[in-house]
Each structure stands twice: as structure tokens, then as C-alpha cells.
Design a protein around this motif. Structure first.
Motif, PDB file in Angstrom:
ATOM      1  N   PHE A 152       0.833  -1.205   0.000  1.00 39.65           N
ATOM      2  CA  PHE A 152       0.000   0.000   0.000  1.00 39.65           C
ATOM      3  C   PHE A 152       0.872   1.261   0.000  1.00 39.65           C
ATOM      4  O   PHE A 152       0.551   2.261  -0.655  1.00 39.65           O
ATOM      5  N   LYS A 153       1.979   1.193   0.735  1.00 39.87           N
ATOM      6  CA  LYS A 153       2.878   2.352   0.837  1.00 39.87           C
ATOM      7  C   LYS A 153       3.508   2.669  -0.523  1.00 39.87           C
ATOM      8  O   LYS A 153       3.544   3.825  -0.948  1.00 39.87           O
ATOM      9  N   ILE A 154       3.993   1.615  -1.198  1.00 42.46           N
ATOM     10  CA  ILE A 154       4.658   1.825  -2.495  1.00 42.46           C
ATOM     11  C   ILE A 154       3.648   2.242  -3.556  1.00 42.46           C
ATOM     12  O   ILE A 154       3.918   3.128  -4.381  1.00 42.46           O
ATOM     13  N   SER A 155       2.472   1.608  -3.539  1.00 47.02           N
ATOM     14  CA  SER A 155       1.458   1.920  -4.562  1.00 47.02           C
ATOM     15  C   SER A 155       0.682   3.193  -4.244  1.00 47.02           C
ATOM     16  O   SER A 155      -0.025   3.726  -5.109  1.00 47.02           O
ATOM     17  N   GLN A 156       0.805   3.636  -2.976  1.00 49.69           N
ATOM     18  CA  GLN A 156       0.070   4.815  -2.502  1.00 49.69           C
ATOM     19  C   GLN A 156      -1.436   4.622  -2.655  1.00 49.69           C
ATOM     20  O   GLN A 156      -2.182   5.538  -2.997  1.00 49.69           O
ATOM     21  N   LYS A 157      -1.835   3.374  -2.403  1.00 50.21           N
ATOM     22  CA  LYS A 157      -3.255   3.059  -2.557  1.00 50.21           C
ATOM     23  C   LYS A 157      -3.597   1.817  -1.737  1.00 50.21           C
ATOM     24  O   LYS A 157      -2.811   0.878  -1.652  1.00 50.21           O
ATOM     25  N   THR A 158      -4.778   1.834  -1.089  1.00 53.77           N
ATOM     26  CA  THR A 158      -5.256   0.661  -0.367  1.00 53.77           C
ATOM     27  C   THR A 158      -6.216  -0.108  -1.271  1.00 53.77           C
ATOM     28  O   THR A 158      -7.125   0.488  -1.856  1.00 53.77           O
ATOM     29  N   PHE A 159      -5.998  -1.422  -1.395  1.00 58.50           N
ATOM     30  CA  PHE A 159      -6.851  -2.239  -2.270  1.00 58.50           C
ATOM     31  C   PHE A 159      -6.795  -3.693  -1.795  1.00 58.50           C
ATOM     32  O   PHE A 159      -6.045  -4.044  -0.880  1.00 58.50           O
ATOM     33  N   ASN A 160      -7.617  -4.539  -2.404  1.00 55.31           N
ATOM     34  CA  ASN A 160      -7.651  -5.957  -2.049  1.00 55.31           C
ATOM     35  C   ASN A 160      -6.480  -6.665  -2.748  1.00 55.31           C
ATOM     36  O   ASN A 160      -6.507  -6.900  -3.946  1.00 55.31           O
ATOM     37  N   VAL A 161      -5.450  -6.985  -1.987  1.00 56.45           N
ATOM     38  CA  VAL A 161      -4.239  -7.587  -2.545  1.00 56.45           C
ATOM     39  C   VAL A 161      -4.534  -8.952  -3.174  1.00 56.45           C
ATOM     40  O   VAL A 161      -3.831  -9.393  -4.076  1.00 56.45           O
ATOM     41  N   ASN A 162      -5.587  -9.616  -2.722  1.00 54.31           N
ATOM     42  CA  ASN A 162      -5.938 -10.932  -3.258  1.00 54.31           C
ATOM     43  C   ASN A 162      -6.755 -10.861  -4.541  1.00 54.31           C
ATOM     44  O   ASN A 162      -7.013 -11.880  -5.167  1.00 54.31           O
ATOM     45  N   SER A 163      -7.171  -9.663  -4.922  1.00 53.48           N
ATOM     46  CA  SER A 163      -7.928  -9.496  -6.163  1.00 53.48           C
ATOM     47  C   SER A 163      -6.954  -9.252  -7.315  1.00 53.48           C
ATOM     48  O   SER A 163      -6.279  -8.231  -7.364  1.00 53.48           O
ATOM     49  N   THR A 164      -6.870 -10.196  -8.221  1.00 55.65           N
ATOM     50  CA  THR A 164      -5.947 -10.051  -9.355  1.00 55.65           C
ATOM     51  C   THR A 164      -6.354  -8.880 -10.252  1.00 55.65           C
ATOM     52  O   THR A 164      -5.499  -8.223 -10.842  1.00 55.65           O
ATOM     53  N   LYS A 165      -7.662  -8.635 -10.314  1.00 54.99           N
ATOM     54  CA  LYS A 165      -8.145  -7.523 -11.131  1.00 54.99           C
ATOM     55  C   LYS A 165      -7.665  -6.184 -10.561  1.00 54.99           C
ATOM     56  O   LYS A 165      -7.147  -5.325 -11.287  1.00 54.99           O
ATOM     57  N   GLN A 166      -7.817  -6.023  -9.237  1.00 57.43           N
ATOM     58  CA  GLN A 166      -7.364  -4.780  -8.603  1.00 57.43           C
ATOM     59  C   GLN A 166      -5.843  -4.671  -8.631  1.00 57.43           C
ATOM     60  O   GLN A 166      -5.284  -3.596  -8.833  1.00 57.43           O
ATOM     61  N   MET A 167      -5.168  -5.795  -8.431  1.00 59.61           N
ATOM     62  CA  MET A 167      -3.703  -5.800  -8.478  1.00 59.61           C
ATOM     63  C   MET A 167      -3.200  -5.362  -9.851  1.00 59.61           C
ATOM     64  O   MET A 167      -2.265  -4.556  -9.971  1.00 59.61           O
ATOM     65  N   SER A 168      -3.822  -5.897 -10.897  1.00 62.25           N
ATOM     66  CA  SER A 168      -3.436  -5.553 -12.267  1.00 62.25           C
ATOM     67  C   SER A 168      -3.608  -4.052 -12.514  1.00 62.25           C
ATOM     68  O   SER A 168      -2.751  -3.393 -13.112  1.00 62.25           O
ATOM     69  N   GLU A 169      -4.708  -3.502 -12.024  1.00 58.54           N
ATOM     70  CA  GLU A 169      -4.985  -2.074 -12.222  1.00 58.54           C
ATOM     71  C   GLU A 169      -3.947  -1.206 -11.509  1.00 58.54           C
ATOM     72  O   GLU A 169      -3.442  -0.229 -12.056  1.00 58.54           O
ATOM     73  N   VAL A 170      -3.595  -1.615 -10.285  1.00 63.24           N
ATOM     74  CA  VAL A 170      -2.616  -0.841  -9.514  1.00 63.24           C
ATOM     75  C   VAL A 170      -1.244  -0.872 -10.186  1.00 63.24           C
ATOM     76  O   VAL A 170      -0.592   0.163 -10.367  1.00 63.24           O
ATOM     77  N   LEU A 171      -0.793  -2.070 -10.570  1.00 61.54           N
ATOM     78  CA  LEU A 171       0.552  -2.216 -11.131  1.00 61.54           C
ATOM     79  C   LEU A 171       0.706  -1.576 -12.503  1.00 61.54           C
ATOM     80  O   LEU A 171       1.683  -0.867 -12.771  1.00 61.54           O
ATOM     81  N   PHE A 172      -0.270  -1.845 -13.373  1.00 62.37           N
ATOM     82  CA  PHE A 172      -0.072  -1.497 -14.778  1.00 62.37           C
ATOM     83  C   PHE A 172      -0.781  -0.217 -15.231  1.00 62.37           C
ATOM     84  O   PHE A 172      -0.443   0.334 -16.269  1.00 62.37           O
ATOM     85  N   VAL A 173      -1.753   0.219 -14.435  1.00 62.26           N
ATOM     86  CA  VAL A 173      -2.425   1.482 -14.774  1.00 62.26           C
ATOM     87  C   VAL A 173      -1.919   2.600 -13.864  1.00 62.26           C
ATOM     88  O   VAL A 173      -1.336   3.584 -14.315  1.00 62.26           O
ATOM     89  N   ASP A 174      -2.107   2.409 -12.543  1.00 60.67           N
ATOM     90  CA  ASP A 174      -1.711   3.460 -11.592  1.00 60.67           C
ATOM     91  C   ASP A 174      -0.194   3.676 -11.568  1.00 60.67           C
ATOM     92  O   ASP A 174       0.288   4.813 -11.585  1.00 60.67           O
ATOM     93  N   MET A 175       0.565   2.553 -11.527  1.00 56.46           N
ATOM     94  CA  MET A 175       2.022   2.674 -11.399  1.00 56.46           C
ATOM     95  C   MET A 175       2.748   2.639 -12.748  1.00 56.46           C
ATOM     96  O   MET A 175       3.926   2.983 -12.829  1.00 56.46           O
TER      97      MET A 175
END
Length: 789
Positions: free
Chosen positions: A418-441
Motif C-alpha cells: 500500500f505504501k509503495i502503490s500509494q493506494k489501499t486495495f484488495n491484494v488478493n484481487s488479481t483484477k485490482q492488483m493488475s490495475e494498480v501495477l499497470f495502470v496506476d504505477m
């Protein structure tokens, strides 16, 4: 004419996936997702009401790679990751299905499509078969007696496809669907087809030709003749340039119809299998009581008290006879593991188990498998029962501390994420993880491609490709590893111990195709080794008070057996000197003295040693060694020239398998290689890999089983011997001895005897070569110390 009973086959994952996106986000009071299950059950209920099927089989994909993945690494690579909410429902719906009498089928190496294809192939003369799916690929199975239902709109508005409906949809019949996929590919499965020829071009070709063979035969007769019947020069060029891809794509799209699975019992309705009380509890657990009340309406006038029927079955079948049948049947049919006795009863058309055993034993004799049954598998039944009954002591306090530690680590890694991504999300959700890594970051712009739907993979392999782009990847991988170990071992083991804090693992004697053991509750064969986390879990397995744990582990058994079976001069020379095989191999390959062998050189030799035995090619080896494919190819060629006897043995083994359809161990165990003469190239390649390794891996299994039998005889003969066999883990046997001093004369005597038994197993078949074992001892399995005793 008597009407055939109806068999209803469910492409479960496809149906769940569709239901997940078209059904409301339903949840229980505890927040458990149930929407996909609700939608899927509604669809199934619709079919039950309309068609009253006699048997219902729900087919599932497994998360592991299939034969198609092994043939084509990027198969289905374009598909987006599955949300955790959907994954949990894929697991939970199995419990629901089983509670209402549906058969649940899945099989390593095969997709649900293959299981459905096999069931259709073997049952279309016995049943009228209905398939429900959302996948057009299954239309290739349509034929008399088999129809496919595809959704038109919503979940219950389905269209039934017979041959004429397929022709209306595509312009050609079911038999041409795989030819069609071979030409235009399938984007959803990442199947290439012929680059440059799309759906229109494929249909035009199939108007003139029935198969790819006919197309290419016409081209080979002469381009002019091919182009004269209406095809452009560009089409001809594309077909010629992409011929290999065309046939390979067709192979990938072809549904297998020979999965080694059992057939449904035509005389037994799904309604007869329901345990009403259990089903009510399950549906209540997921707050789906309304659906079950509708299912119960379908049970009116049906005698479906499963508990009473189970009592009848228990009286009907003797447990000892059942076990004997299961073992005999498995020895004769190595690819059918954990067979149910009811399935054998159906196959032999008899409920007289004594007669079935007599027939199976006669078949064992005719197939030269008497030694395997009488000398290995039969004596093991009682030994495994003793091991299961005895159990192994568990330090529950250690596990609770480990649970606290792991939960803290999971929380800490989440906070870092959460600290590195600067966002709180469901780490177990691959959909949310994908959005954080490849869209937000904005990670992976060059290395990770978008799928047709714009999603990106967050699988481990994909994340490792972008490991250096952000420290977040390290924490994601750590989070996943810790969570998996917690859920797979640390929590379940605490729930499985008895009042004496002992764990009673179930050993599955007939659980693999090679002859090796399997285990469950938990699967102790898969507890990680050589990792800190794995050792922490193993340290929960402890000696009871006043005892020591002693482990006997065969050293490099697989390679030693390869040397013995191949009679390779260089390998045997290493073996006779009882030297390290990998170091010696490196010395021979690099043509240098052992003193000059570096750790890297030994690792390269080790990778090739095992790679060769598993049929690894230069591409896979290059990836394993982190080197170029050219260099890997040179290593393999050098290896082949060094160990000519081994290579000749492996080639001879493949030839034998092609001629006879099976391979054999040193002791005569057979493994049937069904696809060795398949017309599908990638299935043949995989079958050849099985053929290469099975005799060696199967001999490993025979060796350790024979050792267990002789050790058990030793302890039974000497009643004062206070040694108890606890477990078998691959090439390791774990014992408990009632003593705390490893130097005690009695302890030393037992160690020497067990070691002698294990190292001289091959003398049973007149091979006077000793194997090698290492001995370790201690109070905790994960912290054993080697002894030279």
C-alpha cells in the motif's frame, strides 16, 4: 425403441465465469461471494426441470498447466487474471454439487473440455448427452446423441445446437470446427492459426475443402491449380509460410477424447445420491436455501435417502475386498488412480467382488505383474494402515506461533504494498492488483502485453519479468507465498490433529501413475524443502517425549537408477566410486579435473542430468540455466556425446513404448502411455517425456516400497525393536525410535540394519550394486542433523 437415459455435462468454469459477470454481487452475511454460484445453479435448475437428466457431471479445469500449456507456453496467455471472489466460488461450488449428488470431475493435464469430450466419446451410445457451456469450441462434439447448449441472453435463455444448427451458425458442420481454428486461430486462447487469414478466408477455404490435409495437398499439386479455383496468390503464400502454425493450431483446438477417466453409472440417478440433511446444511451455509427448496421439488416421488443407501453399500461390500480390487485394478490400469469400486463393478458387470478379484488376479498373471502385486503392493496395505494409525506428533504451540508470525508478515507486506502503490486495495484481487501495477504505477509497459480485453497478467512468471522495475513486486510475491503456506499447512494441520496432538495423514497407495505414493490431509509430499519457511513448518513435526526422529534418505536415487538401467559406462564408473554424480558429470562434460569444477559448473551439470531424464529440450534448459538457447544446445550435445549409453537407453525406451504402449520398471511395473502413437504431435512429445522418465521414477517407487516392507518385517520379527515407521516422503523414510541417545548401541544397531536394508534392495533382482543413503536425527523434522552411523 427404448429411450436412452439423459446425461447432463456441465462446463463448470465457463458457466461460473459468465454467471459472475451477469449476476448481481450476492454475498452472505459474512461477506462470502455467492453470485456466480447462484447464477450457475439457476442455469442447472432450468435444465433439471426441463430435461430431467439421470446423471449430472460437473467438469472442472485445474489451476495447473495442461498438456496444451506444455506444448505451447503461451496457450491462453491473453486471458485476464481471475478475481479472488470468483476463485473462491469455483472451490465452494464443488461442495454444493457433491451434496446434491452431482459427479465432480477434474484431472491433471486435462481441461474440462477434454473430460467432456471423453465422456461424450465413451457414452453417446448409452446416453442422450446434453452439454451446457459458453464456449463455441465444444460444438465440435455435436453428433447424433450429443447436443450443446449455448447462451443467447441471460442465464436461462439457451439455444440447443444439433448438426444443422452448427451449419447454420458457421456455414459448415461440427467436424470442420477444428480445421477452422487451424486456419483463423482463436484469439481468446491465444491460438495463432494462419497469420493474415481471418474468419471469412477460413470459411471460403472450408467451402472447397474438408481438412487442412486436403488444402495443402491441393497446393502441393501446384499453386496455379489452387489459385485457379478461386484463391488469391496472397492466400497461397500465407498458407505455405504458416503451414506449421496451421497444423499446430488445429492440434491445440482439438478436444481430447481419451482422458483416463471412469464412466458414469447408467443405473444410478443423481437424485439417488443426495444426502438431504447434508445438502440443507451446505445450502444454508452459502445462504442459497431458496434454490435448494426448488431442487427438493424435483425429488418428489424419488427415493433419495443417501444415508440408507450407504448403509446398504457398507453391508454389501467388504472393505478388504474393496481395497484389493482398487489395488489390482490400478496395477493393471496405471493411469486410473483412486478408482471407486462401483466403477469396477460396472465395468465387469458383476456385484460379486470375489469373482471380480479372481478375474483381476488372472489378468495380473497374464500381464506378468504378479511380482508387483504379491511382493510390493499387497504387503504395503497393512504397513500404510499402521503408519496412518500411529500418526506423527505435532507441536501445535509452534504452529500457533508460526500462524501469528505469518499473519504479521502478511500484514506487513500488505502495508509495504500500500505504501509503495500509494493506494489501499484488495491484494488478493488479481483484477485490482493488475490495475494498480499497470495502470496506476505504469509498470511493465515494454515487457507485459495487453490482452484483447486490456488486462495484464499478475502471475508469478509475469511479475518476475518486471521484478527490477519496482520493490512492490518483491512484497507481492512474498505476500502470496506466505499466504499459501498459511492456508495450505499451518492452519489445516492444527485442525487435523487428534486429542494426543498427533497428525494422521492419509497415504494414497494408488494415487499416481508411476507407482509413487500420494498423501492427503495434508499432502506432506509437497511441504517445501530447502526453504526457511518449509523448514519452519517441518519443525512442527516432532518426536514424542523420550524419542528421536531418524530420517533415511536415498542420495541421488534417480540418477543412480538411470546409470544402472542404462548400463552407461561413465555413469556406472561414477556410481562405483560412490562419488557426487553432478560434480563428476561436470568434470566429464568440461573435460577438466574435479578440482577445477566450480559451483556454477556443477549446477549446469545438475540441470542437464535431470533435464535429460525429463525430456527437457534446449529451450527449457536455457531458461533453467539462464543462458542462451544456442549454448544450452551445445551443452546437451556435449552431454549426449559423453553419456552415450544413457541416451541410447532413453531412445530404446521410447521405441519400446511406441511398440507396446507402455514402459516397465526394473521390477516389472507397467505404466501405460496412451498418447505415444497419437496423431497430435504435441501429445506425442509429452508422451515421449513420460516414457523416458516413467521407468526410472517407477523403479524409485518400487525400491522404497520394497525397503519399507523389509524394514517392517525386521521390526515385526524383533518385537523388542522400538522403532516406528512414521512417513514416506519421496525418497525419504522417517522413523521414530524410543531413545534419546543416538550413540546408544541399540540405536546404532537399528540404524545400521535399516540402512543395510535400504541400500541392498536391488539384490532382490540380482543386481549387486549398493544404493546410498544419508541418515539424519533430531527432535524436529525440519532441524535434523546428519550422522555417519
Amino acid at each position: 425403441m427404448k429411450k436412452k437415459p439423459k446425461l447432463f455435462l456441465i462446463d463448470t468454469m465457463a458457466l461460473l465465469h459468465r454467471s459472475y459477470y451477469v449476476t448481481a454481487d450476492l454475498r452472505t452475511k459474512n461477506g462470502l461471494a455467492t453470485g456466480a454460484m447462484y447464477g450457475t445453479l439457476q442455469t442447472i435448475l432450468y435444465f433439471i426441470k426441463k430435461y430431467d437428466p439421470q446423471n449430472i457431471i460437473a467438469c472442472f479445469d485445474l489451476p495447473d498447466k495442461t498438456k496444451r500449456h506444455e506444448a505451447f507456453q503461451d496457450y491462453k496467455a491473453g486471458r485476464s487474471e481471475i478475481d479472488e471472489d470468483l476463485i473462491s466460488q469455483m472451490k465452494n461450488i464443488k461442495e454444493i454439487f457433491q451434496s446434491v449428488g452431482f459427479s465432480v470431475q477434474s484431472m491433471p493435464g486435462y481441461e474440462a473440455d477434454d473430460l467432456i469430450g471423453t465422456l461424450c466419446e465413451k457414452n453417446h451410445n448409452t446416453f442422450d448427452i446434453f452439454i451446457t457451456t459458453v464456449d463455441n469450441d465444444l460444438l465440435q462434439l455435436v453428433k447424433p446423441g450429443v447436443s450443446v447448449f449455448l447462451p443467447k441472453k441471460g442465464l436461462r435463455n439457451m439455444k440447443e445446437y444439433h448438426k444443422d444448427d452448427v451449419i447454420e451458425k458457421f456455414g459448415f458442420g461440427p467436424d470442420k470446427i477444428i480445421q477452422y481454428k487451424g486456419i483463423c486461430g482463436d484469439q481468446s486462447d491465444n491460438i495463432k492459426g494462419v497469420a493474415g487469414i481471418g474468419e471469412v478466408g477460413a470459411k471460403k477455404l472450408l467451402e472447397k475443402f474438408d481438412t487442412l490435409e486436403q488444402i495443402y495437398s491441393k497446393i502441393e499439386e501446384g499453386r496455379e491449380g489452387f489459385e485457379k479455383i478461386g484463391f488469391r496468390k496472397r492466400t497461397t503464400d500465407l498458407l505455405i509460410e504458416n503451414k506449421k502454425d496451421a497444423f499446430f493450431s488445429r492440434d491445440l483446438a482439438t478436444i481430447h477424447k481419451n482422458a483416463p477417466m471412469s464412466l458414469p453409472k447408467s443405473s444410478c440417478r443423481w437424485k439417488d445420491q443426495i444426502n438431504i440433511k447434508k445438502a440443507e446444511e451446505v445450502f444454508e451455509k452459502y445462504e442459497l436455501e431458496k434454490i435448494f427448496s426448488n431442487i427438493k421439488k424435483e425429488l418428489i416421488n424419488t427415493n433419495c435417502d443417501k444415508e440408507e443407501k450407504n448403509k446398504e453399500n457398507i453391508k454389501k461390500y467388504d472393505k478388504k475386498e474393496v481395497k484389493t480390487i482398487q489395488i489390482l485394478y490400478w496395477i493393471l490400469n496405471s493411469d486410473v488412480t483412486e478408482v471407486e469400486v462401483e466403477e469396477v463393478v460396472k465395468e465387469y458387470n458383476s456385484t460379486n467382488l470375489t469373482e471380480i478379484i479372481k478375474t483381476l488376479k488372472q489378468n495380473i498373471k497374464e500381464n506378468d505383474l504378479v511380482y508387483i502385486y504379491e511382493n510390493i503392493e499387497k504387503p504395503l496395505v497393512e504397513i500404510l494402515q499402521k503408519m496412518e494409525s500411529w500418526g506423527i506428533k505435532i507441536d501445535v504451540k509452534h504452529l500457533k506461533k508460526l500462524e501469528t508470525k505469518m499473519k504479521k508478515e502478511i500484514e506487513e507486506t500488505e502495508n509495504e504494498i500500500f505504501k509503495i502503490s500509494q493506494k489501499t486495495f484488495n491484494v488478493n484481487s488479481t483484477k485490482q492488483m493488475s490495475e494498480v501495477l499497470f495502470v496506476d504505477m505504469g509498470l511493465g509497459k515494454k515487457k507485459i502485453k495487453k490482452t484483447p480485453k486490456g488486462a495484464r497478467s499478475t502471475k508469478e512468471a509475469a511479475l518476475l519479468d518486471i521484478y527490477d522495475e519496482s520493490p512492490i513486486i518483491k512484497f507481492i510475491l512474498k505476500h502470496r507465498k506466505t499466504s499459501k503456506l498459511l492456508k495450505t499447512y499451518v492452519l489445516p494441520i492444527q485442525n487435523l490433529v487428534d486429542g494426543e496432538q498427533k497428525l494422521h495423514t492419509t497415504f494414497i497407495q494408488n494415487g499416481t501413475t508411476t507407482g509413487r505414493f500420494a498423501s492427503k490431509n495434508p499432502n506432506i509430499q509437497n511441504i517445501p524443502i530447502r526453504t526457511e519457511e518449509g523448514n519452519e513448518i517441518r519443525n512442527a513435526f516432532v518426536a514424542t517425549k523420550g524419542c528421536l526422529l531418524i530420517s533415511f534418505d536415498y542420495n541421488q536415487l534417480e540418477l543412480r537408477l538411470a546409470a544402472i538401467m542404462s548400463k552407461d559406462k561413465n555413469l556406472l564408473k561414477i556410481l562405483e566410486g560412490n562419488r557426487d554424480i553432478h560434480t563428476e558429470t561436470a568434470s566429464l562434460m568440461y573435460k577438466t579435473d574435479i578440482k577445477n569444477i566450480t559451483k556454477q559448473m556443477r549446477n549446469t551439470a545438475k540441470a542437464i542430468n535431470f533435464g535429460i531424464l525429463y525430456g527437457m529440450g534446449s529451450r527449457a534448459l536455457a531458461k533453467s540455466m539462464n543462458t542462451s538457447q544456442k549454448e544450452a544446445k551445445e551443452f546437451i550435445e556435449n552431454y549426449n556425446n559423453t553419456f552415450t549409453g544413457l541416451i541410447r537407453f532413453l531412445d530404446d525406451t521410447k521405441r519400446f513404448a511406441r511398440m507396446h504402449g507402455y514402459t516397465k520398471t526394473l521390477f516389472g511395473r507397467k505404466r501405460y502411455i496412451r498418447d505415444i502413437n497419437s496423431s497430435i504431435p504435441y501429445l506425442v512429445s509429452q508422451a515421449e517425456r513420460f516414457a523416458i522418465n516413467s521407468p526410472i521414477q517407477g523403479t524409485e517407487a518400487d525400491v522404497i516400497k520394497l525397503a519399507m516392507i523389509d524394514i517392517d518385517k525386521y521390526t515385526e520379527k524383533n518385537k523388542n525393536v522400538k522403532v516406528q515407521m512414521l512417513s514416506q516422503i519421496h525418497d525419504e523414510l522417517l522413523f521414530e525410535i524410543k531413545h534419546t541417545n543416538i550413540d546408544d548401541k541399540e540405536v546404532v544397531k537399528h540404524i545400521e540394519k535399516i540402512k543395510e536394508i535400504m541400500e541392498n534392495v536391488l539384490k532382490k533382482i540380482n543386481i549387486n550394486i549398493k544404493l546410498n543413503t544419508s541418515v539424519c536425527f533430531g527432535e524436529k523434522w525440519g532441524s535434523l542433523t546428519e550422522t555417519k552411523k
